[in-house]
Design an enzyme around this catalytic site. Structure first.
Site, PDB file in Angstrom:
ATOM      1  N   TYR A  17      51.458  27.087  58.798  1.00 42.22           N
ATOM      2  CA  TYR A  17      50.437  28.059  58.400  1.00 42.22           C
ATOM      3  C   TYR A  17      51.086  29.239  57.678  1.00 42.22           C
ATOM      4  O   TYR A  17      50.551  29.766  56.710  1.00 42.22           O
ATOM      5  CB  TYR A  17      49.666  28.570  59.623  1.00 42.22           C
ATOM      6  CG  TYR A  17      48.992  27.477  60.423  1.00 42.22           C
ATOM      7  CD1 TYR A  17      48.383  26.394  59.787  1.00 42.22           C
ATOM      8  CD2 TYR A  17      48.962  27.519  61.819  1.00 42.22           C
ATOM      9  CE1 TYR A  17      47.768  25.389  60.520  1.00 42.22           C
ATOM     10  CE2 TYR A  17      48.349  26.521  62.556  1.00 42.22           C
ATOM     11  CZ  TYR A  17      47.766  25.451  61.906  1.00 42.22           C
ATOM     12  OH  TYR A  17      47.174  24.456  62.633  1.00 42.22           O
ATOM     13  N   GLU A  70      53.430  43.651  50.956  1.00 40.59           N
ATOM     14  CA  GLU A  70      52.442  43.058  50.038  1.00 40.59           C
ATOM     15  C   GLU A  70      51.612  41.985  50.765  1.00 40.59           C
ATOM     16  O   GLU A  70      50.397  41.883  50.568  1.00 40.59           O
ATOM     17  CB  GLU A  70      53.177  42.444  48.839  1.00 40.59           C
ATOM     18  CG  GLU A  70      52.267  41.948  47.730  1.00 40.59           C
ATOM     19  CD  GLU A  70      51.415  43.036  47.091  1.00 40.59           C
ATOM     20  OE1 GLU A  70      51.978  44.060  46.693  1.00 40.59           O
ATOM     21  OE2 GLU A  70      50.181  42.874  47.027  1.00 40.59           O
ATOM     22  N   GLU A  77      43.118  43.020  52.574  1.00 39.04           N
ATOM     23  CA  GLU A  77      42.088  42.824  51.532  1.00 39.04           C
ATOM     24  C   GLU A  77      41.169  41.653  51.886  1.00 39.04           C
ATOM     25  O   GLU A  77      39.950  41.749  51.753  1.00 39.04           O
ATOM     26  CB  GLU A  77      42.758  42.557  50.181  1.00 39.04           C
ATOM     27  CG  GLU A  77      43.238  43.826  49.490  1.00 39.04           C
ATOM     28  CD  GLU A  77      43.964  43.535  48.182  1.00 39.04           C
ATOM     29  OE1 GLU A  77      44.611  44.453  47.680  1.00 39.04           O
ATOM     30  OE2 GLU A  77      43.879  42.397  47.686  1.00 39.04           O
ATOM     31  N   LYS A  95      41.546  49.465  52.348  1.00 37.69           N
ATOM     32  CA  LYS A  95      42.284  48.846  51.248  1.00 37.69           C
ATOM     33  C   LYS A  95      43.265  49.832  50.616  1.00 37.69           C
ATOM     34  O   LYS A  95      44.395  49.464  50.278  1.00 37.69           O
ATOM     35  CB  LYS A  95      41.305  48.356  50.176  1.00 37.69           C
ATOM     36  CG  LYS A  95      40.615  47.059  50.541  1.00 37.69           C
ATOM     37  CD  LYS A  95      39.885  46.504  49.350  1.00 37.69           C
ATOM     38  CE  LYS A  95      39.278  45.149  49.666  1.00 37.69           C
ATOM     39  NZ  LYS A  95      38.651  44.549  48.479  1.00 37.69           N
ATOM     40  N   ASP A  96      42.818  51.091  50.460  1.00 34.35           N
ATOM     41  CA  ASP A  96      43.693  52.090  49.826  1.00 34.35           C
ATOM     42  C   ASP A  96      44.937  52.352  50.672  1.00 34.35           C
ATOM     43  O   ASP A  96      46.056  52.439  50.156  1.00 34.35           O
ATOM     44  CB  ASP A  96      42.934  53.406  49.603  1.00 34.35           C
ATOM     45  CG  ASP A  96      41.857  53.266  48.530  1.00 34.35           C
ATOM     46  OD1 ASP A  96      41.852  52.229  47.830  1.00 34.35           O
ATOM     47  OD2 ASP A  96      41.026  54.181  48.401  1.00 34.35           O
TER      48      ASP A  96
HETATM   49  N1  ATP Z   1      33.993  46.901  50.054  1.00 40.47           N
HETATM   50  C1  ATP Z   1      34.493  48.009  49.473  1.00 40.47           C
HETATM   51  N2  ATP Z   1      33.972  49.207  49.781  1.00 40.47           N
HETATM   52  C2  ATP Z   1      34.470  50.349  49.226  1.00 40.47           C
HETATM   53  N3  ATP Z   1      35.482  50.376  48.337  1.00 40.47           N
HETATM   54  C3  ATP Z   1      36.053  49.220  47.996  1.00 40.47           C
HETATM   55  C4  ATP Z   1      35.590  47.973  48.535  1.00 40.47           C
HETATM   56  N4  ATP Z   1      36.346  46.968  47.996  1.00 40.47           N
HETATM   57  C5  ATP Z   1      37.216  47.584  47.190  1.00 40.47           C
HETATM   58  N5  ATP Z   1      37.073  48.912  47.179  1.00 40.47           N
HETATM   59  C6  ATP Z   1      37.866  49.904  46.414  1.00 40.47           C
HETATM   60  O1  ATP Z   1      38.333  49.302  45.216  1.00 40.47           O
HETATM   61  C7  ATP Z   1      39.772  49.283  45.218  1.00 40.47           C
HETATM   62  C8  ATP Z   1      40.252  47.991  44.600  1.00 40.47           C
HETATM   63  O2  ATP Z   1      39.839  46.911  45.426  1.00 40.47           O
HETATM   64  P1  ATP Z   1      40.273  45.430  45.168  1.00 40.47           P
HETATM   65  O3  ATP Z   1      39.665  44.550  46.183  1.00 40.47           O
HETATM   66  O4  ATP Z   1      40.012  45.066  43.748  1.00 40.47           O
HETATM   67  O5  ATP Z   1      41.791  45.526  45.472  1.00 40.47           O
HETATM   68  P2  ATP Z   1      43.003  45.530  44.466  1.00 40.47           P
HETATM   69  O6  ATP Z   1      43.869  46.682  44.904  1.00 40.47           O
HETATM   70  O7  ATP Z   1      42.554  45.483  43.061  1.00 40.47           O
HETATM   71  O8  ATP Z   1      43.619  44.160  44.877  1.00 40.47           O
HETATM   72  P3  ATP Z   1      44.847  43.385  44.248  1.00 40.47           P
HETATM   73  O9  ATP Z   1      46.040  43.845  45.047  1.00 40.47           O
HETATM   74  O10 ATP Z   1      44.480  41.957  44.513  1.00 40.47           O
HETATM   75  O11 ATP Z   1      44.928  43.756  42.785  1.00 40.47           O
HETATM   76  C9  ATP Z   1      40.185  49.443  46.686  1.00 40.47           C
HETATM   77  O12 ATP Z   1      41.485  49.986  46.826  1.00 40.47           O
HETATM   78  C10 ATP Z   1      39.094  50.355  47.209  1.00 40.47           C
HETATM   79  O13 ATP Z   1      39.361  51.709  46.886  1.00 40.47           O
END
Ligand code: ATP
Length: 130
Positions: A17, A70, A77, A95-96
């Site tokens: 896995y 990462e 995510e 996510k941030d």
């Molecule tokens: N469900 C959600 N609600 C609120 N804000 C969100 C949500 N999903 C994403 N975001 C905002 O959008 C940003 C980008 O999200 P995303 O899922 O595209 O991640 P990413 O950083 O682009 O991923 P990757 O690492 O795959 O490029 C996040 O960091 C967050 O600030």
């Protein structure tokens, strides 16, 4: 004995896995490809500048740390997309902050790489500077 075989099988599938997760990370997430490229670049420079063992250890530790961060960021995510597909301020924060963890490891690894390379050029290969 039977118990041991069942236990070993369980451990082996857990490895499977983990490899599946690592493959998914490297195959489907562009940022991890950049980290792998940086890793290959750093390995090449380490070999070219004839780094001693302790510097190799530092390079491998930093690279492993960035890739692990990462992987955890990607896991966050996935979970956030699963539990909060609609906009939610906490989903965004989760996510941030997870992305911030990758940033921390990448910035500090970059600084360490600069120190290691500068030391090698300054003290061991000054001929490359001039
Ligand atoms: N469900 C959600 N609600 C609120 N804000 C969100 C949500 N999903 C994403 N975001 C905002 O959008 C940003 C980008 O999200 P995303 O899922 O595209 O991640 P990413 O950083 O682009 O991923 P990757 O690492 O795959 O490029 C996040 O960091 C967050 O600030």
């Amino acid at each position: 004995m039977k118990r041991f075989i069942l236990y070993s099988r369980g451990r082996l599938s857990a490895f499977g896995y983990a490899f599946r997760g690592a493959y998914d990370l490297l195959r489907n997430h562009a940022p991890s490809k950049i980290h792998i490229l940086a890793f290959i670049g750093m390995i090449t420079v380490s070999w070219w500048l004839e780094f001693p063992l302790w510097k190799w250890v530092a390079v491998l530790l930093c690279s492993g740390m960035v890739l692990a961060a990462e992987a955890l960021n990607t896991a966050v995510e996935y979970v956030v997309d699963l539990v909060s597909p609609d906009y939610h301020v906490l989903a965004g924060k989760a996510k941030d902050v997870a992305a911030g963890a990758v940033l921390f490891t990448a910035v500090f690894s970059g600084l360490i790489a600069i120190l290691l390379i500068a030391d090698a050029l300054w003290w061991h290969h000054p001929e490359l500077l001039y």
